[in-house]
Design a protein around this motif. Structure first.
Motif, PDB file in Angstrom:
ATOM      1  N   ASP A   8       0.822  -1.198   0.000  1.00 54.13           N
ATOM      2  CA  ASP A   8       0.000   0.000   0.000  1.00 54.13           C
ATOM      3  C   ASP A   8       0.864   1.259   0.000  1.00 54.13           C
ATOM      4  O   ASP A   8       0.474   2.293  -0.523  1.00 54.13           O
ATOM      5  N   PHE A   9       2.053   1.161   0.540  1.00 53.12           N
ATOM      6  CA  PHE A   9       2.975   2.294   0.569  1.00 53.12           C
ATOM      7  C   PHE A   9       3.364   2.730  -0.843  1.00 53.12           C
ATOM      8  O   PHE A   9       3.598   3.890  -1.105  1.00 53.12           O
ATOM      9  N   PHE A  10       3.397   1.804  -1.764  1.00 56.98           N
ATOM     10  CA  PHE A  10       3.846   2.099  -3.117  1.00 56.98           C
ATOM     11  C   PHE A  10       2.730   2.644  -4.000  1.00 56.98           C
ATOM     12  O   PHE A  10       2.980   3.063  -5.119  1.00 56.98           O
ATOM     13  N   ASP A  11       1.518   2.646  -3.497  1.00 54.08           N
ATOM     14  CA  ASP A  11       0.378   3.197  -4.224  1.00 54.08           C
ATOM     15  C   ASP A  11      -0.044   4.535  -3.634  1.00 54.08           C
ATOM     16  O   ASP A  11      -1.210   4.897  -3.687  1.00 54.08           O
ATOM     17  N   VAL A  12       0.882   5.270  -3.081  1.00 58.34           N
ATOM     18  CA  VAL A  12       0.560   6.513  -2.391  1.00 58.34           C
ATOM     19  C   VAL A  12       0.144   7.614  -3.360  1.00 58.34           C
ATOM     20  O   VAL A  12       0.616   7.680  -4.490  1.00 58.34           O
ATOM     21  N   GLU A  13      -0.748   8.449  -2.874  1.00 61.23           N
ATOM     22  CA  GLU A  13      -1.223   9.610  -3.622  1.00 61.23           C
ATOM     23  C   GLU A  13      -0.962  10.855  -2.787  1.00 61.23           C
ATOM     24  O   GLU A  13      -0.724  10.777  -1.581  1.00 61.23           O
ATOM     25  N   GLU A  14      -1.050  11.998  -3.407  1.00 63.54           N
ATOM     26  CA  GLU A  14      -0.787  13.266  -2.732  1.00 63.54           C
ATOM     27  C   GLU A  14      -1.658  13.443  -1.489  1.00 63.54           C
ATOM     28  O   GLU A  14      -1.205  13.976  -0.476  1.00 63.54           O
ATOM     29  N   LEU A  21       6.756  18.938  -0.162  1.00 64.93           N
ATOM     30  CA  LEU A  21       7.662  19.981  -0.601  1.00 64.93           C
ATOM     31  C   LEU A  21       7.439  20.128  -2.110  1.00 64.93           C
ATOM     32  O   LEU A  21       7.763  19.227  -2.873  1.00 64.93           O
ATOM     33  N   ALA A  22       6.845  21.237  -2.517  1.00 66.25           N
ATOM     34  CA  ALA A  22       6.397  21.426  -3.897  1.00 66.25           C
ATOM     35  C   ALA A  22       7.555  21.472  -4.889  1.00 66.25           C
ATOM     36  O   ALA A  22       8.702  21.730  -4.520  1.00 66.25           O
ATOM     37  N   SER A  23       7.224  21.255  -6.146  1.00 71.18           N
ATOM     38  CA  SER A  23       8.236  21.155  -7.203  1.00 71.18           C
ATOM     39  C   SER A  23       9.005  22.457  -7.437  1.00 71.18           C
ATOM     40  O   SER A  23      10.119  22.424  -7.952  1.00 71.18           O
ATOM     41  N   ASP A  24       8.444  23.590  -7.039  1.00 72.13           N
ATOM     42  CA  ASP A  24       9.132  24.862  -7.249  1.00 72.13           C
ATOM     43  C   ASP A  24       9.973  25.300  -6.046  1.00 72.13           C
ATOM     44  O   ASP A  24      10.508  26.404  -6.026  1.00 72.13           O
ATOM     45  N   ILE A  25      10.125  24.419  -5.060  1.00 75.56           N
ATOM     46  CA  ILE A  25      10.878  24.758  -3.848  1.00 75.56           C
ATOM     47  C   ILE A  25      12.244  24.090  -3.867  1.00 75.56           C
ATOM     48  O   ILE A  25      12.377  22.905  -4.164  1.00 75.56           O
ATOM     49  N   LYS A  26      13.274  24.880  -3.513  1.00 74.93           N
ATOM     50  CA  LYS A  26      14.626  24.374  -3.326  1.00 74.93           C
ATOM     51  C   LYS A  26      14.977  24.603  -1.865  1.00 74.93           C
ATOM     52  O   LYS A  26      14.979  25.739  -1.401  1.00 74.93           O
ATOM     53  N   PHE A  37       6.064  12.164   4.406  1.00 75.51           N
ATOM     54  CA  PHE A  37       6.541  13.387   3.754  1.00 75.51           C
ATOM     55  C   PHE A  37       6.857  13.082   2.297  1.00 75.51           C
ATOM     56  O   PHE A  37       7.468  12.057   1.997  1.00 75.51           O
ATOM     57  N   MET A  38       6.448  13.973   1.398  1.00 75.18           N
ATOM     58  CA  MET A  38       6.730  13.801  -0.026  1.00 75.18           C
ATOM     59  C   MET A  38       7.556  14.974  -0.528  1.00 75.18           C
ATOM     60  O   MET A  38       7.243  16.127  -0.229  1.00 75.18           O
ATOM     61  N   ILE A  39       8.585  14.652  -1.300  1.00 77.33           N
ATOM     62  CA  ILE A  39       9.425  15.682  -1.900  1.00 77.33           C
ATOM     63  C   ILE A  39       9.174  15.689  -3.400  1.00 77.33           C
ATOM     64  O   ILE A  39       9.310  14.655  -4.057  1.00 77.33           O
ATOM     65  N   ARG A  40       8.814  16.861  -3.903  1.00 74.19           N
ATOM     66  CA  ARG A  40       8.655  17.046  -5.342  1.00 74.19           C
ATOM     67  C   ARG A  40       9.679  18.041  -5.885  1.00 74.19           C
ATOM     68  O   ARG A  40       9.853  18.153  -7.076  1.00 74.19           O
ATOM     69  N   GLY A  41      10.340  18.759  -5.000  1.00 72.11           N
ATOM     70  CA  GLY A  41      11.301  19.788  -5.386  1.00 72.11           C
ATOM     71  C   GLY A  41      12.727  19.309  -5.230  1.00 72.11           C
ATOM     72  O   GLY A  41      13.038  18.147  -5.482  1.00 72.11           O
ATOM     73  N   THR A  42      13.582  20.231  -4.765  1.00 70.98           N
ATOM     74  CA  THR A  42      15.013  19.950  -4.613  1.00 70.98           C
ATOM     75  C   THR A  42      15.398  20.100  -3.147  1.00 70.98           C
ATOM     76  O   THR A  42      15.049  21.090  -2.513  1.00 70.98           O
ATOM     77  N   VAL A  43      16.134  19.124  -2.631  1.00 70.85           N
ATOM     78  CA  VAL A  43      16.615  19.156  -1.251  1.00 70.85           C
ATOM     79  C   VAL A  43      18.108  18.867  -1.262  1.00 70.85           C
ATOM     80  O   VAL A  43      18.563  17.912  -1.892  1.00 70.85           O
ATOM     81  N   ILE A  44      18.856  19.703  -0.545  1.00 67.70           N
ATOM     82  CA  ILE A  44      20.286  19.495  -0.352  1.00 67.70           C
ATOM     83  C   ILE A  44      20.545  19.557   1.145  1.00 67.70           C
ATOM     84  O   ILE A  44      20.200  20.547   1.792  1.00 67.70           O
ATOM     85  N   GLY A  45      21.114  18.489   1.719  1.00 69.01           N
ATOM     86  CA  GLY A  45      21.385  18.487   3.151  1.00 69.01           C
ATOM     87  C   GLY A  45      21.223  17.114   3.752  1.00 69.01           C
ATOM     88  O   GLY A  45      21.870  16.163   3.322  1.00 69.01           O
ATOM     89  N   SER A  46      20.318  17.002   4.728  1.00 69.02           N
ATOM     90  CA  SER A  46      20.054  15.707   5.348  1.00 69.02           C
ATOM     91  C   SER A  46      18.569  15.594   5.697  1.00 69.02           C
ATOM     92  O   SER A  46      17.889  16.596   5.904  1.00 69.02           O
ATOM     93  N   ILE A  47      18.111  14.344   5.725  1.00 74.57           N
ATOM     94  CA  ILE A  47      16.711  14.057   6.038  1.00 74.57           C
ATOM     95  C   ILE A  47      16.687  13.016   7.143  1.00 74.57           C
ATOM     96  O   ILE A  47      17.252  11.929   6.991  1.00 74.57           O
ATOM     97  N   GLU A  60      14.745  16.069  -6.918  1.00 77.98           N
ATOM     98  CA  GLU A  60      16.185  15.859  -6.860  1.00 77.98           C
ATOM     99  C   GLU A  60      16.638  16.061  -5.424  1.00 77.98           C
ATOM    100  O   GLU A  60      16.498  17.150  -4.872  1.00 77.98           O
ATOM    101  N   VAL A  61      17.191  15.009  -4.840  1.00 74.55           N
ATOM    102  CA  VAL A  61      17.614  15.040  -3.442  1.00 74.55           C
ATOM    103  C   VAL A  61      19.100  14.707  -3.369  1.00 74.55           C
ATOM    104  O   VAL A  61      19.528  13.657  -3.858  1.00 74.55           O
ATOM    105  N   THR A  62      19.854  15.609  -2.766  1.00 74.61           N
ATOM    106  CA  THR A  62      21.265  15.365  -2.479  1.00 74.61           C
ATOM    107  C   THR A  62      21.375  15.413  -0.965  1.00 74.61           C
ATOM    108  O   THR A  62      21.475  16.493  -0.375  1.00 74.61           O
ATOM    109  N   ALA A  63      21.274  14.241  -0.344  1.00 73.70           N
ATOM    110  CA  ALA A  63      21.185  14.208   1.113  1.00 73.70           C
ATOM    111  C   ALA A  63      21.463  12.816   1.654  1.00 73.70           C
ATOM    112  O   ALA A  63      21.300  11.819   0.946  1.00 73.70           O
ATOM    113  N   MET A  64      21.847  12.774   2.918  1.00 73.49           N
ATOM    114  CA  MET A  64      21.875  11.536   3.669  1.00 73.49           C
ATOM    115  C   MET A  64      20.464  11.358   4.213  1.00 73.49           C
ATOM    116  O   MET A  64      19.914  12.284   4.825  1.00 73.49           O
TER     117      MET A  64
END
Length: 120
Positions: A8-14, A21-26, A37-47, A60-64
């Motif tokens: 069921d986790f793989f059939d998730v919807e908004e 985190l919206a697609s226009d957010i960095k 939590f859903m990421i549609r934008g860009t994250v740099i750091g850690s989660i 696009e996520v660049t994070a641990m």
């Protein structure tokens, strides 16, 4: 084709997420959360999470990453440590090491790193 526990986790919807985190957010820094939590934008750091994380198709996520379950539909550069499962879909890409009980790589997905499955 194959059966994955908690599918069921793989059939998730908004609508299943309190926070997206919206697609226009960095975002640069550390994200900590307790609810899915859903990421549609860009994250740099850690989660750091005690819940589920979805990296959506164009994200696009660049994070641990540390979370309960991680679904990668987009791009992750960094290590993922998931308590239960990491699932990388055909559109997903992971460049980094994965540590989890269960790891699923769909045909067409990209993974470059070391995989450690911790077992049951």
């Amino acid at each position: 084709m194959f059966d994955v526990k908690d599918s069921d986790f793989f059939d998730v919807e908004e609508e299943d997420f309190d926070t997206i985190l919206a697609s226009d957010i960095k975002f640069r820094g550390t994200i900590k959360f307790k609810k899915p939590f859903m990421i549609r934008g860009t994250v740099i750091g850690s989660i750091e999470a005690t819940s589920d994380l979805v990296v959506d198709t164009d994200a696009e996520v660049t994070a641990m990453i540390s979370a309960q379950r991680v679904l990668v539909r987009g791009k992750v550069d960094g290590n993922i440590n998931a308590k239960d499962v990491v699932f990388v879909t055909a559109s997903g890409s992971v460049n980094g090491d994965i540590i989890s009980k269960e790891v699923v790589l769909e045909p067409g997905s990209h993974f470059s790193g070391k995989c450690t499955m911790t077992g049951k």
